[in-house]
Design an enzyme around this catalytic site. Structure first.
Site, short mmCIF file in Angstrom:
data_model
loop_
_atom_site.label_atom_id
_atom_site.label_comp_id
_atom_site.label_asym_id
_atom_site.label_seq_id
_atom_site.Cartn_x
_atom_site.Cartn_y
_atom_site.Cartn_z
N ASP A 1 11.79 -79.62 -10.19
CA ASP A 1 13.01 -78.89 -9.33
C ASP A 1 13.74 -80.93 -8.85
O ASP A 1 13.77 -81.25 -8.78
CB ASP A 1 12.04 -78.55 -8.54
CG ASP A 1 13.20 -78.10 -7.43
OD1 ASP A 1 12.78 -76.18 -7.52
OD2 ASP A 1 14.04 -79.08 -7.26
N ALA B 1 10.14 -75.37 -6.89
CA ALA B 1 9.86 -75.03 -5.80
C ALA B 1 10.26 -73.98 -4.98
O ALA B 1 10.91 -73.03 -5.19
CB ALA B 1 10.45 -76.48 -5.14
N PRO B 2 8.79 -72.95 -4.43
CA PRO B 2 7.60 -74.34 -3.53
C PRO B 2 6.73 -74.21 -4.31
O PRO B 2 5.46 -74.57 -4.52
CB PRO B 2 8.00 -72.94 -2.54
CG PRO B 2 8.13 -71.84 -2.82
CD PRO B 2 9.32 -72.25 -3.54
N GLY B 3 6.70 -73.59 -5.49
CA GLY B 3 5.42 -73.37 -7.28
C GLY B 3 5.06 -72.21 -6.99
O GLY B 3 3.50 -72.15 -7.91
N CYS C 1 13.31 -74.63 -11.76
CA CYS C 1 13.60 -74.49 -10.69
C CYS C 1 11.91 -73.73 -9.71
O CYS C 1 12.10 -73.05 -9.22
CB CYS C 1 15.00 -74.03 -10.27
SG CYS C 1 16.12 -73.92 -11.56
N CYS D 1 16.82 -64.14 -5.93
CA CYS D 1 15.78 -63.61 -4.60
C CYS D 1 17.32 -63.34 -3.34
O CYS D 1 17.19 -62.26 -2.80
CB CYS D 1 15.41 -63.99 -3.79
SG CYS D 1 15.63 -65.57 -2.68
N LYS E 1 5.25 -69.12 -7.94
CA LYS E 1 5.95 -68.77 -8.91
C LYS E 1 4.67 -69.74 -10.82
O LYS E 1 3.80 -69.10 -11.94
CB LYS E 1 6.55 -68.73 -10.19
CG LYS E 1 7.54 -67.35 -9.19
CD LYS E 1 8.86 -66.37 -9.50
CE LYS E 1 9.37 -66.41 -7.84
NZ LYS E 1 9.33 -66.06 -6.73
N ASP F 1 13.88 -69.54 -12.15
CA ASP F 1 14.19 -69.12 -10.97
C ASP F 1 14.99 -69.63 -10.25
O ASP F 1 15.07 -70.76 -8.71
CB ASP F 1 12.78 -69.07 -9.91
CG ASP F 1 12.53 -68.43 -8.70
OD1 ASP F 1 13.65 -67.13 -8.20
OD2 ASP F 1 12.22 -68.57 -7.63
#
Length: 191
Positions: free
Chosen positions: A44, A22-24, A20, A134, A26, A83
Site C-alpha cells: 500500500d 489496506a485495510p487488509g 492496494c 467499491c 482481502k 482493489d
C-alpha cells in the site's frame, strides 16, 4: 468483498500480490487460501495504511511494501489483486458523508488506469489480474476495463460467472453488486 477474493481463484501454489491492500481484509482471506505452500506480498502506498498493515500482519509470513502501484517496479506474480483507490460511492449507506466529499473523478480515473497498466507488466504469462472498486460509477469500473482491454490485446476478460454466483455478474461478465438489488455494499470487479 469476499467475492472479490473468490474471483482470484487462489490455489495453494500461487504467488499473489495485493497491490492496494489496506485495510487488509482481502489480504487475510488470500493468505488463508494460500495455506503454507503459496506466497502473498502486500503493498500500500499510503504511509499511514502501510504502517497499519505492518502492525496487523506482523505475525504473518508475508512481505509488506510501500510502493506506488501506478509507477513502481514489482516482482512477477501468478495473481494480482488491484482493489484500487476509488470514490467509494458504493459504500454510501455506511459512509453518508461521501455525498459531501469533493472528489476529482478525472484524477481518480487516471490513477486507476495507470495502476492497471503498470501492474499488468508484473503478472506472469497465463496469470490473473482482478481489478475492483467499491464504486458504482461506470467511469471507474467498466470504462476503465474496456479502455485497458482495447489498448492491451494480449489480455482478455474472464467471466466472473466462472468463479462466483451469476446473480452478481453483469452483462459484461464483471462482478457488479448494486445495493438496492443485492442488499449489500456496491462493489465492482473484473477478472
Amino acid at each position: 468483498s469476499g467475492l472479490v477474493v473468490d474471483l482470484l481463484d487462489v490455489n495453494s501454489k500461487d504467488y499473489v500480490l495485493d497491490a492496494c491492500a489496506a485495510p487488509g481484509s482481502k489480504s487475510k482471506g488470500i493468505y488463508q487460501l494460500l495455506g503454507d505452500k503459496g506466497r502473498l506480498d502486500i503493498n500500500d502506498f499510503n504511509q499511514k495504511r502501510y504502517q497499519k498493515l505492518k502492525s496487523d500482519f506482523k505475525n504473518y509470513d508475508t512481505e509488506i511494501t510501500m510502493k506506488d502501484a501506478s509507477i513502481d517496479k514489482f516482482k512477477f506474480y501468478d495473481k494480482i489483486l488491484l482493489d484500487v483507490p476509488c470514490s467509494s460511492i458504493g459504500t454510501i449507506q455506511k459512509n453518508p458523508d461521501i455525498k459531501w466529499k469533493n472528489i476529482n473523478f478525472e484524477k481518480l480515473e487516471q490513477i486507476q488506469i495507470e495502476i492497471l497498466k503498470n501492474m499488468s507488466r508484473y503478472v506472469k504469462k497465463e496469470g490473473v489480474i482482478v481489478y475492483s472498486t467499491c464504486s458504482l460509477n461506470e467511469n471507474e469500473n467498466w470504462k476503465i476495463i474496456d479502455r485497458f482491454l482495447t489498448l492491451n490485446q494480449d489480455f482478455c476478460l474472464d467471466s466472473a460467472s466462472n468463479y462466483i454466483d451469476p446473480t452478481y455478474v453483469d452483462k459484461d461478465g464483471c462482478m457488479s453488486i448494486f445495493p438496492p438489488t443485492h442488499h449489500a455494499e456496491g462493489i465492482f470487479a473484473a477478472r
